[in-house]
Write a protein that holds these residues in place. Sequence first.
Motif, short mmCIF file in Angstrom:
data_model
loop_
_atom_site.label_atom_id
_atom_site.label_comp_id
_atom_site.label_asym_id
_atom_site.label_seq_id
_atom_site.Cartn_x
_atom_site.Cartn_y
_atom_site.Cartn_z
N GLU A 331 0.84 -1.18 0.00
CA GLU A 331 0.00 0.00 0.00
C GLU A 331 0.88 1.25 0.00
O GLU A 331 2.06 1.20 0.37
N ARG A 349 -6.74 0.87 -4.02
CA ARG A 349 -7.93 0.14 -4.48
C ARG A 349 -7.57 -0.78 -5.66
O ARG A 349 -8.08 -1.89 -5.79
N MET A 350 -6.65 -0.31 -6.51
CA MET A 350 -6.22 -1.11 -7.65
C MET A 350 -5.52 -2.38 -7.18
O MET A 350 -5.67 -3.45 -7.78
N SER A 351 -4.75 -2.28 -6.11
CA SER A 351 -4.04 -3.45 -5.59
C SER A 351 -5.04 -4.53 -5.16
O SER A 351 -4.86 -5.72 -5.44
N VAL A 352 -6.11 -4.08 -4.48
CA VAL A 352 -7.13 -5.03 -4.05
C VAL A 352 -7.84 -5.63 -5.25
O VAL A 352 -8.08 -6.85 -5.33
N ARG A 353 -8.20 -4.76 -6.21
CA ARG A 353 -8.92 -5.23 -7.39
C ARG A 353 -8.05 -6.18 -8.22
O ARG A 353 -8.55 -7.13 -8.84
N LEU A 354 -6.75 -5.93 -8.23
CA LEU A 354 -5.84 -6.76 -8.99
C LEU A 354 -5.85 -8.20 -8.47
O LEU A 354 -5.82 -9.16 -9.24
N GLN A 355 -5.92 -8.34 -7.17
CA GLN A 355 -5.98 -9.69 -6.59
C GLN A 355 -7.26 -10.40 -7.03
O GLN A 355 -7.24 -11.60 -7.37
N GLU A 356 -8.38 -9.63 -7.05
CA GLU A 356 -9.65 -10.24 -7.47
C GLU A 356 -9.60 -10.64 -8.95
O GLU A 356 -10.09 -11.70 -9.34
N LEU A 357 -8.99 -9.78 -9.80
CA LEU A 357 -8.94 -10.05 -11.23
C LEU A 357 -8.09 -11.27 -11.55
O LEU A 357 -8.39 -12.04 -12.47
N GLU A 360 -10.26 -14.20 -10.98
CA GLU A 360 -11.26 -14.36 -12.05
C GLU A 360 -10.60 -14.81 -13.35
O GLU A 360 -11.15 -15.62 -14.11
#
Length: 838
Positions: A331, A349-357, A360
Amino acid sequence: MESFGGFSIANQLKYGLPLIVGLGILGIGGLLIVMSFNAQVELLYDIQHKRSQVAAQEINAYLDDLQSKLGYLARVRGLYALSPEIQQHFLEALTRHNSAYEAVAIMNRHGQVMATVHPYGKTSWEDPLSLRAFQHSFNGKEDFLSSVKQDPLVKQPFITMAVPVRNQQDEVSGALLAKINLGFLWFVVDNTEVGLTGYSYIMDEQGFLIAQKGVPADSFNRQSLSSYSFIQKITAEPTAPVLTYQGLRGMEVIGASTLIEGSHWFVVVELPVAEAYRSLYRKLLFMGFALLLAVVISIGIGILFSMKIVLPLRRLTDAASQISSGNLVAEVDIKGSNELGLLAEAFNRMSVRLQELIHEMTQKVTELEKSGEALKESEKRYRLLFEEMPISLWEEDCSGVKGRIDQLRAEGIKNFDKYFEEHPDELAHCASLVKRLSINKHALAMYQAKSKEELMEGLPHIFNEAGFVIFRNELIALAEGHTSFVAETENYTLKKEKIHIHLHLSIAPGYEDSWSKVLLSVHDITDRKQAEEKIKEYADNLEQMVEDRTKEIKTQAEKIQKSQDALTYLMQDVNHSRLELEESNQELEKEIAERQLKEKQIEQYATQLERANNELKDFAYIVSHDLKAPLRAVAQLAQWLSQDYGEILGEEGKELTDLLMSRVSRMYSLIEGILSYSRIGRVQEKKERVDLNMLAAEVIGILDLNDNIQVSVKTELPVIFADATRMEQVFQNLLSNAITYMDKPQGTIGIDCQDEENQWKFSIEDNGPGIDQKYYEKIFQIFQTLASKDDYEGTGIGLTLVKKIIEMYGGAIWLESEPGEGTTFFFTFPKKGNDDEQ
């Protein structure tokens, strides 16, 4: 963390931002300085030009005033017939009005002085300058202004003015002469302000210096400036108002010159460059110092501003490096409400979203692998169906044909049906562009081929002439935008057996723009065709068959059942034929709908054609006007040259001017002919009853007939319904040609008419030189003449107009001739429709 050295964004912001700001201000400021400097230079040039213009206007106004006063006195009614005392009184009043008149005199038509006044000393009027001024004014009947001469007594330049004097009958009976001193020129140049070191001077039309600022008039010597290079520039480029050159006093100057229209003198104003640019250089130095100070201040502000961005940017770089190394939970700890603070929040926020992507994406990769296997299975099924389909299937690539069709359309081809009919080789070329991608098993069996290679090699034997007609219709349908085509034709197998086929071609969905995938299904309908032929044969012999069946029923009862079965089979075949007829009717209705669509397109083309004709009509009038205007100017100029400078030009010069006027007249006639030719067929003709007897008489009356040429009308001519002007053009052009080229001492031209069943046949016969048969077609072509245009005046449009007019009314024109024995032109005028209109 990976080190970027001097190329990091932090270093670029730290050092690059101040540099960019400084360079930006320096560039914009420099551009403004250059623009300001150029504006000041243009203003300086404009001032110089206006100085020369003002001086030229003053001199021109002064000369006009002197010449107009002479004109007022010359126009006194009966001045020539007044007594010498009264004439003397008028002349004295004129010299008292303006001191520029050194001497004035009235001369009669013989050049003798009738009255003269010379306030500043006696003047002789017998010098060559005075006599030449008198001759120009008297013979030319117009005002005359001589070149500048220097008075040997007072050492001042002067000119001689002359205006014609008229008697009571308004005839030129003499001339009024005046010697004008040019002292006013010094007043003008001395009062023309040109800075502290600038000066002005005046040069006459011969390149002599006739006035100069700073040089007294009584000590002035008239000298030639023609050898100076800058004088050559001024006279060679009179439209260039301001130039920079080595001036009259040997220093570099900014010079402006203006032509004095009435006298063709030049007023030249010269300002030394050193004085002109002195104030500009001081302004330039001040603006440069101010720009440098602004750059230094801007660079300092840029350094302070960049330092506030570098530290947060380094934190963002460290966090990004950790993520790239695999630490997705890194962070950025930046607090603030500015853009960098918002960027840090977005980065977290991008770091968190990157883990989700990533999670997926792993799931989608698995799904894509399964979809790929399904796609391969689908392709396999399609190929299996294609190969096992019980009809002949062909998969073709027609992209090459599409490219050729687009190329032809770009070249202006719209009617492909007509084009392929006129260019059969193009049809073969398009057939060679078709690529066969795949052929199924049933196609091999239908055409009795062992392999696809054998079938491809035997294609020329399969398609006969009817097959190429179908291919031509197929190309036309595709070129018109259709995506499918259906037809029936005949083919041959590789064993030369004729088969009847039903062909259906369609472009695969999604390939309409490229034609790279086209499916062709061919169904063998030989059996059906044979059945149709049998049905036709049965129908033709139905009565005989019924009679035969009746006899067989009476005589052979045991065959009744068999006959009933045969009749049942026949009815089934008839029903089958009826169904096929219904399908044909549906196809016919579809064809009718397509034909109605084409009719609408034809109506649109007609509207566009009408608009194009209107634009062509406007264009013809504009071109005619724009071409005639310069021709009239050239003709007028040639006429002035011939009248005013006839003695100077001599006989050869006059011949050249006459030749020029002849060429202009021919070009004018050529333009008129082209305009008339363009109107035929486009302009609504005014039809009326035309008595050709009266019309022929009028045409003969206006022709330029010599005494050795006789024109006669042999028979009575009919009354027709047509445009009178057009028929007058027909007779005038044909008769004019016969008269122009007549080479016999006694020429005869006869007009005759014969009443044929459906038309009038006219003839115009002459005994002229005749025309060789090889020129029969050439003479009706536009701009074509058999004789040299230097020997005979002609545009080459006359017979072209005649041919177009005759054909517009539905007639024809031709000729019969023998060289040396004369020529007969025949043309016909149809009666059909003509009598009804009358």
